[in-house]
Design a protein around this motif. Sequence first.
Motif, short mmCIF file in Angstrom:
data_model
loop_
_atom_site.label_atom_id
_atom_site.label_comp_id
_atom_site.label_asym_id
_atom_site.label_seq_id
_atom_site.Cartn_x
_atom_site.Cartn_y
_atom_site.Cartn_z
N PRO A 271 7.46 0.90 18.33
CA PRO A 271 6.42 0.04 17.75
C PRO A 271 6.88 -0.76 16.54
N GLY A 272 7.70 -0.14 15.68
CA GLY A 272 8.14 -0.83 14.47
C GLY A 272 8.95 -2.08 14.77
N MET A 273 9.85 -1.99 15.74
CA MET A 273 10.67 -3.15 16.12
C MET A 273 9.80 -4.23 16.75
N ARG A 274 8.83 -3.83 17.57
CA ARG A 274 7.92 -4.80 18.19
C ARG A 274 7.13 -5.55 17.10
N GLN A 275 6.57 -4.79 16.18
CA GLN A 275 5.75 -5.39 15.13
C GLN A 275 6.57 -6.35 14.26
N LEU A 276 7.83 -6.00 14.01
CA LEU A 276 8.69 -6.84 13.19
C LEU A 276 8.91 -8.20 13.86
N VAL A 277 9.24 -8.16 15.15
CA VAL A 277 9.47 -9.42 15.89
C VAL A 277 8.21 -10.27 15.92
N VAL A 278 7.07 -9.63 16.20
CA VAL A 278 5.80 -10.37 16.27
C VAL A 278 5.49 -11.04 14.93
N ARG A 279 5.68 -10.32 13.82
CA ARG A 279 5.38 -10.87 12.49
C ARG A 279 6.35 -12.02 12.15
N LEU A 280 7.62 -11.87 12.50
CA LEU A 280 8.60 -12.92 12.22
C LEU A 280 8.28 -14.20 13.00
N THR A 286 2.23 -19.61 7.60
CA THR A 286 1.69 -18.87 6.46
C THR A 286 1.50 -17.39 6.78
N GLU A 287 1.49 -17.04 8.07
CA GLU A 287 1.30 -15.64 8.47
C GLU A 287 2.63 -14.92 8.69
N ARG A 288 3.73 -15.65 8.57
CA ARG A 288 5.05 -15.03 8.67
C ARG A 288 5.49 -14.47 7.31
N PHE A 289 6.58 -13.72 7.34
CA PHE A 289 7.23 -13.36 6.07
C PHE A 289 7.67 -14.64 5.39
N GLN A 290 7.54 -14.67 4.06
CA GLN A 290 7.88 -15.88 3.31
C GLN A 290 9.27 -15.83 2.69
N SER A 291 9.91 -14.68 2.74
CA SER A 291 11.25 -14.55 2.14
C SER A 291 11.98 -13.37 2.76
N VAL A 292 13.29 -13.34 2.57
CA VAL A 292 14.11 -12.22 3.05
C VAL A 292 13.67 -10.93 2.37
N ASP A 293 13.32 -11.01 1.08
CA ASP A 293 12.90 -9.82 0.35
C ASP A 293 11.65 -9.19 0.97
N GLU A 294 10.71 -10.03 1.41
CA GLU A 294 9.49 -9.51 2.07
C GLU A 294 9.85 -8.77 3.35
N VAL A 295 10.81 -9.30 4.11
CA VAL A 295 11.24 -8.63 5.35
C VAL A 295 11.83 -7.27 5.03
N ARG A 296 12.68 -7.20 4.01
CA ARG A 296 13.30 -5.92 3.66
C ARG A 296 12.25 -4.89 3.23
N GLN A 297 11.28 -5.32 2.43
CA GLN A 297 10.23 -4.40 1.98
C GLN A 297 9.43 -3.87 3.17
N TRP A 298 9.13 -4.75 4.12
CA TRP A 298 8.38 -4.32 5.30
C TRP A 298 9.19 -3.31 6.12
N ILE A 299 10.49 -3.58 6.30
CA ILE A 299 11.34 -2.67 7.06
C ILE A 299 11.42 -1.31 6.38
N GLN A 300 11.55 -1.31 5.05
CA GLN A 300 11.64 -0.05 4.31
C GLN A 300 10.37 0.79 4.49
N LYS A 301 9.23 0.12 4.59
CA LYS A 301 7.97 0.82 4.71
C LYS A 301 7.68 1.27 6.15
N ASN A 302 8.06 0.45 7.14
CA ASN A 302 7.65 0.71 8.52
C ASN A 302 8.75 1.23 9.43
N LEU A 303 10.02 1.10 9.00
CA LEU A 303 11.13 1.70 9.76
C LEU A 303 11.85 2.65 8.82
N LYS A 305 13.21 5.61 9.15
CA LYS A 305 14.40 6.32 9.58
C LYS A 305 15.12 5.53 10.67
N PRO A 306 15.73 4.41 10.28
CA PRO A 306 16.41 3.57 11.28
C PRO A 306 17.55 4.29 11.98
#
Length: 576
Positions: A271-280, A286-303, A305-306
């Motif tokens: 689910p985490g990988m699916r949600q990441l692709v959908v959000r990107l 305006t509904e996408r991530f606005q920066s690389v830092d936002e992507v990293r924060q989301w990954i840290q919270k939702n993935l 144990k990669p």
Amino acid sequence: MSNNMNGSSSYMPVGTTLQAGKYRIESHLASGGFGNTYKAKNLFFDEIVAIKEFYMKGVTHRDAETQNVSVSNSDNEPMFIEQKEKFLKEARRIYKLSKLGCKNIVDVKDFFEENGTAYYVMGYIEGQPLSKKTKEAKPEHRLPQREVYEYLMQVLDALEVVHDKNLFHLDLKPGNVMIDYEGRAMLIDFGASKQTNPDGGEATRTALCYTPGYAPLEQMEQDLDNIGPWTDLYALGATLFFALTGKTPPKPIKLIQEGEEAFRFPDDIVPGMRQLVVRLMMPNRTERFQSVDEVRQWIQKNLKKPEKLPDVVETPDDEEETEVIVKRPDKEKKDRLEREKREKEKREREREERERQEKEKKEKEKREREAREKKEREKIKIAPPVSSDSLDNTDTPESPVLSSMLGLKKYALVGGAAFIAILLGVIGLKTCGSAPEEKTPVVATTPQTSTPETITVENMKASNQLGDYLYTGAVDADSLPHGKGEAIFSNSPTAKSYKGTFVHGVMDGSDAEYVFQNGDTFIGSFKDGHFDEGKLTIAQTGEYYVGKFNNEGVPPTDADGNPTAGNWYDKDGNQL
């Protein structure tokens, strides 16, 4: 890597030296619309490098003896100079980025001008593009999620460096992410990149190039004021989708229409990988991530144990998969099959209706034509006979010979009048059909029926990665070229015209006729906007190539549409 191709003077031959003997060409690697890439050797340091040469396909040609590059048509000289400066600007940009210490951006070592054109030297990457690595993956032509995650984090490192310099790549795709044999991902090919001023304004206003499937709406619509980090992040999401599924990413219009259902991920994607692709890949920027830092924060919270992501691609047992499909279909798969069945039936009904209408139209035209011809014949038959009295006002009876001659004159007059009427009609139609230089698109539709209308346009303004063009032919519901049509390019440095099939705005079909600005021609099939298989003829020499063309990236640059499996012939048909 392939050596330079016999029968073509577009490439420097093996053994050619540059910079007073500093670099020696070892082999030809790849070519695109604006350049050739070679494997070379730095003889001073005994180092293998890659050299990219500015060469505009269809605009420039090479002297076989001196290797000097010049413009075929002097009218294209200003465009050549402008594009060469952009090429050198690309080299300077990558050079500055590569000096910032990021190991995930291709390294530019040198750039210079020689042979009437420009070159830049890069580090040679022993590896392959992500596109090829994914297609060759076994057993399902897609990569394990843990491996994709590792590439994702490295590309994010590269994008962070790029965006920090107010630069946007704008052509991120699997063919432009190189994977070396140590598993390092490197971002390459900054030819479409755009620089912005520190205050947010764009430094240049040239058209945005893009690759279908990897570009969001703001890029496809040439909305220069609304490109930003989110534009590259959309392309990153599309690249992840390809690596995870092995499938072409859904286009923005499909995402708007179907939402998340447009993705159709394999069942084993977490689910985490699916949600990441959908959000990107959200259609609304305006509904996408606005920066690389936002992507990293989301990954840290939702993935969290990669390291526990699957490191293999799960393949269901054949017998179990058959049982699932036949005996216990899950709701999603059942709904999809039913939807596909309904769509197929709908297309069949539409096809039958179109055929019925076409048949009725032809029968009506036939009846009207026959009625006109019958009426003309009757007019000739009932015309009053011409007597000798009306000719010479004498009482002498007309002779059979004179009567026959008068009859011939009568038929000649009638036939001449009919011919003049037809000629004037043709001239009138031709005059009415001629158009001024620029016109509003004219939409012609079939008679109103219960099924969707077939829509055609005339001289509709459109654009793709080759440039702006006027399009005449069929379009889809989103006014994208779809079906048979013809594109006449107005400002493309390479393309003059394309006649053939389009699929939702992309040149794709088996009946294509493509003409370059310099008169070179291609006849054959297109696939996803690139040459697929056919005959490429060089106008200047008469030499031609017959065979397949490459649709995969080749290191260290993307090489879509280059000859890959076929033969070159001279103008007399002798194999070279």
